[in-house]
Design a protein around this motif. Structure first.
Motif, PDB file in Angstrom:
ATOM      1  N   THR A 145      11.239  -1.665   6.479  1.00 54.06           N
ATOM      2  CA  THR A 145      11.696  -0.641   5.531  1.00 54.06           C
ATOM      3  C   THR A 145      12.256   0.574   6.267  1.00 54.06           C
ATOM      4  N   GLY A 146      11.705   0.889   7.423  1.00 54.30           N
ATOM      5  CA  GLY A 146      12.252   1.983   8.225  1.00 54.30           C
ATOM      6  C   GLY A 146      13.679   1.701   8.667  1.00 54.30           C
ATOM      7  N   LEU A 147      13.974   0.445   8.932  1.00 58.60           N
ATOM      8  CA  LEU A 147      15.318   0.034   9.339  1.00 58.60           C
ATOM      9  C   LEU A 147      16.358   0.364   8.274  1.00 58.60           C
ATOM     10  N   PHE A 148      15.957   0.301   6.999  1.00 63.36           N
ATOM     11  CA  PHE A 148      16.902   0.504   5.905  1.00 63.36           C
ATOM     12  C   PHE A 148      16.961   1.931   5.383  1.00 63.36           C
ATOM     13  N   GLY A 149      16.227   2.838   5.988  1.00 63.19           N
ATOM     14  CA  GLY A 149      16.396   4.252   5.696  1.00 63.19           C
ATOM     15  C   GLY A 149      15.523   4.820   4.600  1.00 63.19           C
ATOM     16  N   SER A 150      15.897   6.019   4.175  1.00 64.78           N
ATOM     17  CA  SER A 150      15.040   6.829   3.314  1.00 64.78           C
ATOM     18  C   SER A 150      14.746   6.189   1.959  1.00 64.78           C
ATOM     19  N   ALA A 151      15.719   5.531   1.348  1.00 64.32           N
ATOM     20  CA  ALA A 151      15.467   4.928   0.037  1.00 64.32           C
ATOM     21  C   ALA A 151      14.422   3.816   0.144  1.00 64.32           C
ATOM     22  N   ALA A 152      14.521   2.987   1.170  1.00 63.60           N
ATOM     23  CA  ALA A 152      13.550   1.899   1.361  1.00 63.60           C
ATOM     24  C   ALA A 152      12.176   2.454   1.731  1.00 63.60           C
ATOM     25  N   ILE A 153      12.152   3.488   2.556  1.00 62.05           N
ATOM     26  CA  ILE A 153      10.880   4.113   2.946  1.00 62.05           C
ATOM     27  C   ILE A 153      10.183   4.698   1.723  1.00 62.05           C
ATOM     28  N   SER A 154      10.919   5.463   0.932  1.00 65.51           N
ATOM     29  CA  SER A 154      10.344   6.085  -0.273  1.00 65.51           C
ATOM     30  C   SER A 154       9.881   5.037  -1.275  1.00 65.51           C
ATOM     31  N   ALA A 155      10.677   4.005  -1.471  1.00 66.36           N
ATOM     32  CA  ALA A 155      10.316   2.945  -2.417  1.00 66.36           C
ATOM     33  C   ALA A 155       9.040   2.241  -1.985  1.00 66.36           C
ATOM     34  N   THR A 156       8.898   2.012  -0.700  1.00 63.73           N
ATOM     35  CA  THR A 156       7.708   1.337  -0.176  1.00 63.73           C
ATOM     36  C   THR A 156       6.468   2.187  -0.394  1.00 63.73           C
ATOM     37  N   THR A 157       6.541   3.464  -0.042  1.00 64.68           N
ATOM     38  CA  THR A 157       5.382   4.343  -0.216  1.00 64.68           C
ATOM     39  C   THR A 157       5.003   4.452  -1.680  1.00 64.68           C
ATOM     40  N   THR A 158       5.981   4.617  -2.554  1.00 57.94           N
ATOM     41  CA  THR A 158       5.699   4.725  -3.982  1.00 57.94           C
ATOM     42  C   THR A 158       5.006   3.463  -4.492  1.00 57.94           C
ATOM     43  N   ALA A 159       5.511   2.296  -4.104  1.00 58.93           N
ATOM     44  CA  ALA A 159       4.926   1.033  -4.573  1.00 58.93           C
ATOM     45  C   ALA A 159       3.508   0.834  -4.035  1.00 58.93           C
ATOM     46  N   VAL A 160       3.324   1.044  -2.734  1.00 56.30           N
ATOM     47  CA  VAL A 160       1.998   0.862  -2.132  1.00 56.30           C
ATOM     48  C   VAL A 160       1.000   1.818  -2.764  1.00 56.30           C
ATOM     49  N   GLU A 161       1.364   3.081  -2.851  1.00 54.85           N
ATOM     50  CA  GLU A 161       0.424   4.079  -3.372  1.00 54.85           C
ATOM     51  C   GLU A 161       0.120   3.878  -4.846  1.00 54.85           C
ATOM     52  N   SER A 162       1.057   3.342  -5.619  1.00 57.72           N
ATOM     53  CA  SER A 162       0.770   3.034  -7.024  1.00 57.72           C
ATOM     54  C   SER A 162      -0.372   2.023  -7.123  1.00 57.72           C
ATOM     55  N   VAL A 163      -0.297   0.984  -6.308  1.00 60.64           N
ATOM     56  CA  VAL A 163      -1.355  -0.035  -6.296  1.00 60.64           C
ATOM     57  C   VAL A 163      -2.658   0.568  -5.784  1.00 60.64           C
ATOM     58  N   VAL A 164      -2.581   1.304  -4.689  1.00 54.75           N
ATOM     59  CA  VAL A 164      -3.779   1.895  -4.092  1.00 54.75           C
ATOM     60  C   VAL A 164      -4.474   2.826  -5.079  1.00 54.75           C
TER      61      VAL A 164
ATOM     62  N   HIS B 198      11.555  11.996  -4.092  1.00 54.74           N
ATOM     63  CA  HIS B 198      12.807  11.808  -3.356  1.00 54.74           C
ATOM     64  C   HIS B 198      13.896  11.222  -4.247  1.00 54.74           C
ATOM     65  N   GLY B 199      13.511  10.836  -5.458  1.00 53.33           N
ATOM     66  CA  GLY B 199      14.506  10.399  -6.436  1.00 53.33           C
ATOM     67  C   GLY B 199      15.094   9.038  -6.184  1.00 53.33           C
ATOM     68  N   GLN B 200      14.373   8.171  -5.513  1.00 49.44           N
ATOM     69  CA  GLN B 200      14.913   6.850  -5.174  1.00 49.44           C
ATOM     70  C   GLN B 200      14.450   5.762  -6.140  1.00 49.44           C
ATOM     71  N   THR B 201      13.898   6.142  -7.286  1.00 51.54           N
ATOM     72  CA  THR B 201      13.278   5.158  -8.175  1.00 51.54           C
ATOM     73  C   THR B 201      14.264   4.147  -8.759  1.00 51.54           C
ATOM     74  N   ARG B 202      15.528   4.476  -8.825  1.00 51.21           N
ATOM     75  CA  ARG B 202      16.517   3.543  -9.382  1.00 51.21           C
ATOM     76  C   ARG B 202      17.424   2.953  -8.304  1.00 51.21           C
ATOM     77  N   SER B 203      17.091   3.188  -7.060  1.00 51.91           N
ATOM     78  CA  SER B 203      17.925   2.678  -5.974  1.00 51.91           C
ATOM     79  C   SER B 203      17.803   1.159  -5.861  1.00 51.91           C
ATOM     80  N   PHE B 204      18.743   0.583  -5.176  1.00 53.55           N
ATOM     81  CA  PHE B 204      18.697  -0.854  -4.884  1.00 53.55           C
ATOM     82  C   PHE B 204      17.379  -1.200  -4.206  1.00 53.55           C
ATOM     83  N   TRP B 205      16.990  -0.386  -3.232  1.00 52.14           N
ATOM     84  CA  TRP B 205      15.768  -0.674  -2.472  1.00 52.14           C
ATOM     85  C   TRP B 205      14.523  -0.585  -3.343  1.00 52.14           C
ATOM     86  N   ALA B 206      14.480   0.354  -4.244  1.00 54.49           N
ATOM     87  CA  ALA B 206      13.322   0.464  -5.139  1.00 54.49           C
ATOM     88  C   ALA B 206      13.221  -0.768  -6.035  1.00 54.49           C
TER      89      ALA B 206
END
Length: 184
Positions: A97-116, A155-163
Motif C-alpha cells: 500500500t505504501g508503494l501506491f501512495g497516500s490514497a492506498a495508505i489512507s484506505a488501508t488504515t481506515t479499513a484496518v481501524e474500522s475492524v479493530v 484525508h478524503g480518500q473514501t471514494r478513491s479507486f484504492w479505497a
C-alpha cells in the motif's frame, strides 16, 4: 480456591477468553507496527507528506503492543501463535500500500481501524465484569485507534479507486487474521 470468599487483596483469575483476546490483540498490534513500518519506508518516496503522521501512528502501535505484552507477561502467557504471521502480513500490506501512495495508505488504515475498533468495542462488552485487567488494557488503546481511523478518513480518500479496491480486501483479511488468532 473459592472466589466468593476471597480477601480484598486477591483478584479472581483472568478468564480464558480474556487471555485469548490479549494474545490476539498483542499479535494484531505487532501486525499494525509492521504495516506502518512498510508504509513509512515507501511513503518517503510516494507520499512524503504522510511520513510524520505514519511515524506517530507507529509509535502508538508500538506502545499498544507493549501494553499487551506486559499483560501477557503478568498472566504468564506466551504470545499468540499468529504473532509472526501478523508481523509478516502487516509488513507486506504496508509495503504494497505504501508503494501506491497516500490514497492506498489512507484506505488501508481506515479499513484496518474500522475492524479493530469494532472488535475492541465487542471485547470490552464481553469482558466487562469478567476480566477487569483485560478491560483496562483494551480501553487504554481505543482513543488512539479511533484517532488513526479518523485522521485517515479525513484525508478524503473514501471514494478513491484504492479505497474501493482495498476496503473489502483489508477488512476481510483483518477479520480472518483475528478469527484464526482466536483459534490458535
Amino acid at each position: 480456591m473459592d472466589w466468593t470468599h476471597q480477601d480484598a487483596t486477591e483478584k479472581p483469575p483472568a478468564t480464558d477468553l480474556g487471555n485469548r483476546i490479549i494474545k490476539v490483540n498483542h499479535a494484531g498490534e505487532h501486525g499494525a507496527v509492521n504495516i506502518y513500518t512498510g508504509q513509512i519506508l515507501l511513503a518517503r518516496v510516494t507520499a512524503p507528506h504522510m511520513v510524520a503522521e505514519l511515524c506517530e501512528f507507529r509509535s502508538h502501535e508500538q506502545r499498544h503492543r507493549a501494553i499487551f505484552r506486559a499483560e501477557l507477561e503478568r498472566r504468564g502467557r506466551p504470545r499468540c501463535r499468529s504473532y509472526h504471521l501478523c508481523g509478516a502480513g502487516g509488513l507486506v500490506l504496508g509495503l504494497v500500500t505504501g508503494l501506491f501512495g497516500s490514497a492506498a495508505i489512507s484506505a488501508t488504515t481506515t479499513a484496518v481501524e474500522s475492524v479493530v475498533l469494532r472488535h475492541l468495542e465487542h471485547q470490552l462488552e464481553v469482558l466487562r465484569g469478567n476480566d477487569p485487567d483485560a478491560v483496562i488494557a483494551i480501553a487504554s488503546i481505543v482513543a488512539e485507534e479511533q484517532q488513526h481511523h479518523d485522521q485517515s478518513l479525513a484525508h478524503g480518500q473514501t471514494r478513491s479507486f484504492w479505497a474501493r479496491l482495498l476496503d473489502p480486501i483489508v477488512t476481510n483479511s483483518t477479520e480472518a487474521v483475528i478469527w484464526m488468532g482466536m483459534r490458535l
